[in-house]
Write a protein that holds these residues in place. Structure first.
Motif, mmCIF file in Angstrom:
data_model
loop_
_atom_site.group_PDB
_atom_site.id
_atom_site.type_symbol
_atom_site.label_atom_id
_atom_site.label_comp_id
_atom_site.label_asym_id
_atom_site.label_seq_id
_atom_site.Cartn_x
_atom_site.Cartn_y
_atom_site.Cartn_z
ATOM 1 N N HIS A 96 0.712 4.987 1.913
ATOM 2 C CA HIS A 96 -0.146 5.351 3.002
ATOM 3 C C HIS A 96 0.401 6.794 3.273
ATOM 4 C CE1 HIS A 96 2.714 2.922 5.046
ATOM 5 N NE2 HIS A 96 3.097 4.057 5.642
ATOM 6 N N SER B 262 -4.855 5.166 4.098
ATOM 7 C CA SER B 262 -4.063 4.175 3.109
ATOM 8 C C SER B 262 -4.920 3.914 1.589
ATOM 9 C CB SER B 262 -3.647 2.840 3.637
ATOM 10 O OG SER B 262 -3.004 2.975 5.003
ATOM 11 N N ASP C 102 1.001 -0.930 -0.098
ATOM 12 C CA ASP C 102 0.035 0.113 0.012
ATOM 13 C C ASP C 102 0.799 1.296 -0.001
ATOM 14 O OD1 ASP C 102 0.721 -0.277 2.832
ATOM 15 O OD2 ASP C 102 -0.759 1.419 3.102
#
Length: 508
Positions: A395, A498, A393
């Protein structure tokens, strides 16, 4: 210039005012100083005349100053002036060291792995530029108080100060990272130095593995630690040779707290397949069709009643025909495009639109409202949101509140699609453990916040959210803009947003 002459209050380059002597060893002194031009604290190294490794320190500092990974301590200046004074000025980092974090016991396994994964990625970047650390200890890994991110201290400079070298620098730093991971997982230090942590226990002349020291360490992290830290690896697995290899092995670890990948929803199966597993599962029941009540068949002696029923039916049919005719005439006189109240027009089915998936050319963390001049937000993580891996991810930084600690009104992930395309659908995966928060989806032809048009607003940022355009929105840039962070705190009660994945579909 000797350290006795360099005293608190001394100003270097007419801007760096020395305040507190932090550490002094072998002719090198570390100071906390103030950059009077930018009004911020900085770290400054000064050196005694004749310091034997001055050229090596200055050279290493200059190489470090060219590195762009924000997880590495930023070097601002490295200079030898005409009067013989030499100094190195770098970022002043405050926060918790790994030593502080494990003082009360081991970290949660995924938390320890996430910290070291960040450090491994940063050092992989440094090795690409030809600079190694060689002196990694728990004091060199810091979770910052201000930015809530990992910082690796002392890159290149500490090795030059202590005259440390290694022909296998990549392997040495990988082993150092493995020891940091070991410390995070166990609270013990697997090294010869006395660093204030309990020494790692030994068995048969070898360090015990993390799982032998601490219950609950996952097997995969135990194996990764051993492959990084021990030259012989583990169970026949080859040791990692570079920080990049270790970073890749830890790439699936969520940052900075565990975020399990949602379980896939099983496809419907026929009843026979379900029962073959020994589970007597009934087939899904379909809703029964509406029951149409019909009159009972007439009895043989009901001729009179039949006539009445027939007459009544004829009258009702005539009344219905008159009503339909009147409605048709009135509709033709009035607005043909406006259906009468209570009547539902049958929609005309449009031909299906052919679409294609658009792969972004690039992605970056977008922070145009920052006041520090750096308008990027975790840019090194942005490719994770478009790599197709649900476990990685991008974020934001962590903030003290869901409204960004009152520091700004928003922050986001900016995608460059390479060219202007007619966007039909966008799916954003905000992560299964998120909840609350709001975000906007913006589209436009310029990477400017005010030029990007808001086409949709998301709320309750948990899991996957999909926007389908009624009419296509054309643009080159796509922005997922957080206006309020999810209300699930991450590490130390902080908040962040995120994006695990973004899928963009355009009209062909």
């Amino acid at each position: 210039m000797s350290s006795s002459v360099v005293e608190p209050g001394t100003k270097l380059a007419e801007r760096f005012r020395l305040e507190d002597r932090v550490h002094e060893s072998d002719g090198a002194t570390l100071w906390k100083a103030i950059d009077e031009v930018l009004a911020r604290p900085v770290a400054v190294y000064t050196f005694d005349p004749g310091f034997p490794r001055l050229n090596e320190v200055i050279s290493a500092a200059r190489v470090a100053s060219r590195l762009t990974d924000p997880r590495l301590t930023q070097v601002f200046d490295a200079t030898t002036e005409d009067d013989g004074r030499s100094y190195v000025v770098s970022e002043w980092v405050s926060g918790e060291t790994l030593t502080d974090m494990v003082a009360a016991g081991p970290l949660e396994p995924e938390r320890a792995a996430a910290l070291v994964a960040e450090a491994a990625e940063a050092l992989a970047h440094a090795h690409e530029a030809g600079l190694a650390h060689l002196c990694l200890t728990p004091e060199h890994l810091v979770w910052t108080a201000a930015g809530s991110t990992v910082k690796v201290l002392g890159l290149g400079i500490d090795a030059a100060l202590m005259d440390v070298s290694n022909e296998e620098a990549a392997r040495a730093d990988t082993e150092g990272l493995g020891r940091l991971l070991y410390a995070g997982l166990t609270g013990h230090w697997a090294g010869e130095e006395d660093l204030g942590l309990p020494p790692a226990p030994m068995a048969d002349g070898h360090f015990c593995t993390p799982r032998q020291v601490t219950a609950g360490v996952p097997g995969y992290l135990d194996a990764i630690t051993c492959r990084a830290m021990l030259p012989e690896g583990k169970r026949g697995l080859a040791p990692f040779a570079t920080p990049a290899e270790l970073a890749e092995a830890l790439s699936s670890v969520p940052r900075p707290v565990p975020m399990p990948t949602p379980m896939p929803v099983p496809a419907p199966q026929p009843v026979s397949a379900l029962r073959s597993d020994g589970v007597d599962t009934a087939a899904p029941q379909r809703p029964a069709p509406p029951v149409q009540h019909q009159p009972a068949p007439p009895s043989s002696n009901g001729g009179g009643m039949l006539g009445k029923v027939a007459m009544t039916t004829i009258v009702l049919l005539v009344m219905a025909a008159v009503g339909v005719g009147a409605w048709t005439i009135g509709r033709s006189i009035g607005n043909a495009d406006t259906p009468a109240t209570g009547v539902t027009a049958t929609p005309t089915q449009a031909a299906p639109v052919e679409t294609r998936e658009v792969k972004p050319e690039s992605a970056t963390g977008f922070d145009p409202l920052s006041t520090d001049g750096d308008h990027e937000e975790r840019p090194e993580l942005a490719p994770n949101a478009v790599d197709g891996k649900p476990s990685t991810d991008w974020h934001t930084q962590s903030y003290a509140s869901v409204d960004f600690g009152n520091l700004k009104k928003g922050v986001g992930l900016l995608l460059d699609l390479g060219q202007s395309v007619p966007i039909k659908q966008v799916t954003v995966d905000f992560g299964s453990q998120s909840s609350g928060g709001t975000a906007e989806l913006r589209v436009g032809g310029s990477a400017d916040l005010n030029s990007l048009k808001v086409v949709h607003k998301f709320s309750g940022l948990g899991g996957k959210k999909t926007y389908s355009a009624d009419s296509t929105e054309k643009g080159r840039y796509l922005l997922v803009w957080f206006t309020k962070l999810p209300d699930q705190p991450t590490y130390q009660g902080m908040f962040r947003g995120s994006v695990f994945d973004v899928k963009v579909t355009a009209v062909k």
